[in-house]
Design an enzyme around this catalytic site. Structure first.
Site, PDB file in Angstrom:
ATOM      1  CE  LYS A 105     -15.181  38.304  21.398  1.00 56.97           C
ATOM      2  NZ  LYS A 105     -15.846  37.925  20.139  1.00 56.97           N
ATOM      3  N   GLY A 216      -4.126  41.022   8.123  1.00 61.13           N
ATOM      4  CA  GLY A 216      -4.207  40.138   9.289  1.00 61.13           C
ATOM      5  C   GLY A 216      -4.114  38.703   8.809  1.00 61.13           C
ATOM      6  CB  ALA A 220     -10.292  34.931  10.408  1.00 63.74           C
ATOM      7  N   GLY A 221      -7.747  35.071   8.560  1.00 66.74           N
ATOM      8  CA  GLY A 221      -7.096  35.594   7.355  1.00 66.74           C
ATOM      9  C   GLY A 221      -6.522  34.478   6.478  1.00 66.74           C
TER      10      GLY A 221
HETATM   11  N1  GLU Z   1     -14.867  34.441  18.629  1.00 64.08           N
HETATM   12  C1  GLU Z   1     -15.728  34.214  17.506  1.00 64.08           C
HETATM   13  C2  GLU Z   1     -16.539  35.458  17.179  1.00 64.08           C
HETATM   14  O1  GLU Z   1     -16.193  36.546  17.541  1.00 64.08           O
HETATM   15  C3  GLU Z   1     -16.596  32.969  17.680  1.00 64.08           C
HETATM   16  C4  GLU Z   1     -17.522  32.997  18.837  1.00 64.08           C
HETATM   17  C5  GLU Z   1     -18.180  31.651  19.085  1.00 64.08           C
HETATM   18  O2  GLU Z   1     -18.003  30.743  18.313  1.00 64.08           O
HETATM   19  O3  GLU Z   1     -18.878  31.570  20.099  1.00 64.08           O
HETATM   20  O4  GLU Z   1     -17.513  35.390  16.475  1.00 64.08           O
END
Ligand code: GLU
Length: 415
Positions: A105, A216, A220-221
């Site tokens: 991340k 939210g 996504a929401g």
């Molecule tokens: N940010 C998204 C997650 O938390 C996608 C991560 C990605 O596609 O690498 O799953």
């Protein structure tokens, strides 16, 4: 964010799974900590002419099963420990749906709401310059997350390719379609979530076509609002909130109208189809399915007792605190854990990496089918673990994921 240290929460989950799996001390210790961490500074000349130094991170939690993978967040409250926690959750997320990837991340501490597009582009490019040598298709592949999007990825990919002097679109995922993005990535997190609801309903004997609420209303929401009815063949959206406004209508609101309203006005405020309610009340309504799709720790000790949903589908990362988890479990509420419920995004990201590397792109239906297969198989593995170990789904999912990553570490001779 909030008063919880998400990293400690994530480590606690690893410890519980490791105990159930009888993992040895060294393996457990290895899985508790990120394998690599980068802290960077990014100087940016603001529109005012002044230079501001932004702080950024990229944390690779584990890459035993493949290149590290996970999003980049632009958020004012970002801390190193949130990123550590979220990197770990990516390791467990990719493992639970059996992708040949690890977990990572990244984040930059900044407030995109008060920045111009030019300033954001400078942050995106500066961040990539700072971490360019630590990412790559065979090392670590970032994607969007909170307050970043395909445009951010396009700038980042361009910066990376300029530095390397080659064409390598697979270095980042969720790019616009014209420059190496895949079909089906924008709605993938929500689609995966709704598929996990379908599997949970079958497991729990709940009719998926009842009422639902969404907390939210970002990417996504919004997509979950639309896809819920499409995939499950029905359902009444009775409540929704964004970071400013809550809306309620027991007769149901039209998801398409809500999304159009939000996209044109930037907020749900004043939407004519529902009554305004406090944002937090959206979590407390008597609904069949609740989708927390905002930030960490939204469901906590202070509101968990009031939750009446039958099934909670965690589209956000880490929306439920450990105390709340216990309360919900005792109340008999079925929580589909984030590492499974929100795994659709990274699954289609993986499909994007594959397509980029052989430069041949699939139809949307192929993406949808393969995503469904991954989430269905992941759900079944989790429910098997739930039954075998007699634990709640979050721990069941952690058991599946931790076992897979531990095995990879052992096979490599690390532990
Ligand atoms: N940010 C998204 C997650 O938390 C996608 C991560 C990605 O596609 O690498 O799953």
């Amino acid at each position: 964010m909030g008063t919880y240290n998400s990293f400690q929460v994530q480590q606690q989950q690893v410890l519980e799974a490791a105990k159930l799996l009888n993992l040895d001390k060294a393996t457990t210790e290895l899985l508790l900590w990120p394998q690599r961490e980068f802290k960077v500074t990014i100087p940016v000349r603001l529109d005012s002419g002044e230079v501001q130094i932004f702080h950024g991170y990229r944390i690779q939690h584990n890459y035993a099963r493949g290149p590290a993978k996970g999003g980049i967040r632009f958020h004012p409250d970002e801390t190193v420990d949130t990123i550590r926690a979220l990197a770990g959750w990516m390791t467990w997320k990719t493992a639970v749906v059996d992708l040949p990837l690890g977990g990572a991340k990244g984040g930059v501490v900044c407030n995109p709401r008060v920045m111009s597009q030019r300033e954001l582009e400078q942050i995106a490019r500066g961040y990539i310059r700072a971490i360019a040598h630590s990412i790559g298709i065979a090392k670590d592949v970032p994607a969007p997350d909170v307050y970043t999007n395909p445009q951010t990825m396009a700038w980042m990919m361009d910066e990376y390719e300029t530095i390397q002097g080659i064409h390598e679109p697979g270095v980042l995922t969720d790019k616009p379609r014209q420059i190496g993005g895949t079909e089906g990535r924008r709605d993938a997190t929500a689609r995966g979530g709704v598929i996990s609801v379908r599997e949970a309903c079958a497991h729990q004997g709940v009719d998926p076509r009842g009422t639902y609420a969404i907390q939210g209303f970002g990417n996504a929401g919004q997509r979950a609002a639309l896809l819920h009815r499409e995939i499950l063949g029905g359902g009444t959206l009775v409540a929704v909130c964004d970071s400013r406004t809550g809306l309620h209508n027991p007769k149901g609101m039209n998801p398409k109208d809500l999304v159009t309203y939000k996209l044109t006005r930037g907020s749900l405020e004043g939407f004519p189809g529902g009554k305004m309610i406090p944002r937090d009340d959206v979590l407390k309504l008597d609904v069949d399915i609740l989708y927390p799709a905002a930030l960490e720790n939204a469901i906590n000790e202070s509101n968990a007792h009031d939750i009446k949903a039958r099934i909670i589908c965690e589209l956000a990362n880490g929306p439920t605190t450990p105390e709340a988890d216990l309360i919900l479990y005792k109340k008999g509420i079925h929580v589909i854990p984030d590492i499974l419920a929100s795994a659709g995004g990274v699954t289609v990201s993986y499909f994007e990496m594959v397509q980029d590397q052989y430069s041949y792109f699939w139809d949307e239906t192929v993406v949808h089918e393969r995503l469904d297969a991954k989430i269905t198989a992941g759900s079944r593995a989790v429910y098997e673990a739930v039954q075998e170990k007699k634990v709640h789904p979050r721990l069941g999912a952690m058991v599946v994921a931790v076992a897979r990553v531990a095995e990879a570490c052992k096979l490599r001779g690390w532990v």
